[in-house]
Design a protein around this motif. Structure first.
Motif, mmCIF file in Angstrom:
data_model
loop_
_atom_site.group_PDB
_atom_site.id
_atom_site.type_symbol
_atom_site.label_atom_id
_atom_site.label_comp_id
_atom_site.label_asym_id
_atom_site.label_seq_id
_atom_site.Cartn_x
_atom_site.Cartn_y
_atom_site.Cartn_z
ATOM 1 N N GLU A 135 6.461 8.544 -26.934
ATOM 2 C CA GLU A 135 6.450 8.497 -25.479
ATOM 3 C C GLU A 135 5.289 7.650 -24.959
ATOM 4 N N MET A 154 8.329 3.797 -23.757
ATOM 5 C CA MET A 154 8.997 3.778 -22.460
ATOM 6 C C MET A 154 9.647 2.416 -22.182
ATOM 7 N N HIS A 176 16.687 15.624 -25.345
ATOM 8 C CA HIS A 176 15.402 15.126 -24.826
ATOM 9 C C HIS A 176 15.713 14.560 -23.435
ATOM 10 N N LYS A 179 14.014 13.674 -20.680
ATOM 11 C CA LYS A 179 13.284 12.539 -20.123
ATOM 12 C C LYS A 179 13.844 11.211 -20.636
ATOM 13 N N ALA A 180 14.037 11.115 -21.935
ATOM 14 C CA ALA A 180 14.565 9.883 -22.524
ATOM 15 C C ALA A 180 15.969 9.596 -22.014
#
Length: 257
Positions: A3, A8, A202, A204-205
């Motif tokens: 991360e 990102m 996951h 966020k991803a």
């Protein structure tokens, strides 16, 4: 999972690639998302589950883009989804239980099957699906198979739905892509719910990839209409062949270890 700022940036780049490929080929983009997430540190199991969530906004954007041009068969999509709903739950259950190595080789076998079908058939841009009782049953049955593969491999199902809708049911290349995207997004939602309950996603991803891809998908849809069916089929085959080479290498490497 990585991360860091580098991670990102990679997720954002994957989102751009998925958006173009989703619009161009009528796929959810799991064939790109899953290998990328594995490379960033997720297991095959968690990458497949995360991919399903990313596919939700991507496929919604694609459906809108194809529907605007009249390239969605709504009844066919509903029938395929009914089967995919059942198959997706089975696939999610298998995903949480099968060994990692089995999942990797299943992905390779799946790609070989799709490439073989793409090489043998080039769809017409003018053909349409003729719905009969037998065709309806066939679409639901096919949806079950596609749903199992989608849930198990972390793909939306477009990589199998698009060629199948053309080869088995007579859809044009554009209608097959638009219909595939419509059938897959509710299945992606239901399968994701099952995956979240099993704590395999996951979030966020998935959201980074999915939101960026949704913004780019209309451009891919425009590209799909700009190229001929033959060129589209060749491009899709080349894309899958590149994925097959990489997935085969990863599976062989995992087997040796």
């Amino acid at each position: 999972m990585d991360e860091s700022p580098r991670g990102m940036v990679i997720l954002a780049a994957v989102g751009v690639a998925v958006g173009i490929l989703s619009g161009l080929f009528g796929i959810g983009g799991g064939t790109v998302i899953v290998p990328a997430l594995v490379w960033l540190g997720l297991t095959q199991r968690h990458a497949a589950a995360t991919s399903m969530l990313a596919i939700v906004p991507t496929s919604i954007s694609g459906v809108i883009s194809y529907a605007v041009n009249g390239n969605v068969d709504w009844i066919t999509a509903l029938l395929v989804f009914l089967g995919m709903f059942v198959g997706g739950q089975i696939g999610s259950w298998l995903l949480s239980r099968l060994p990692e190595l089995v999942l990797r080789w299943a992905f390779v076998v799946f790609l070989v099957f799709v490439i073989a079908n793409q090489m043998m058939f080039v769809p017409s841009r003018d053909s349409q699906i003729v719905l009969t009782p037998i065709t309806g049953v066939g679409l639901v049955a096919f949806g079950v198979v596609a749903g199992i593969l989608a849930g198990l491999l972390g793909i939306g199902g477009g990589a199998i739905c698009v060629p199948a809708l053309s080869i088995l049911f007579g859809a044009s290349d554009l209608i097959a892509r638009g219909t595939s995207l419509l059938a897959m997004f509710p299945n992606a939602i239901t399968t994701t719910v099952a995956n979240v309950k099993r704590r395999m996603v996951h979030v966020k991803a998935a959201l980074i990839i999915g939101v960026i891809a949704a913004c780019i998908t209309p451009f891919g849809t425009w590209l799909a209409g700009a190229v001929s069916p033959r060129v589209g089929a060749i491009l899709f085959t080349l894309y899958l062949a590149a994925l097959l080479i990489r997935s085969l290498w990863v599976a062989i490497k995992a087997t040796r270890h």
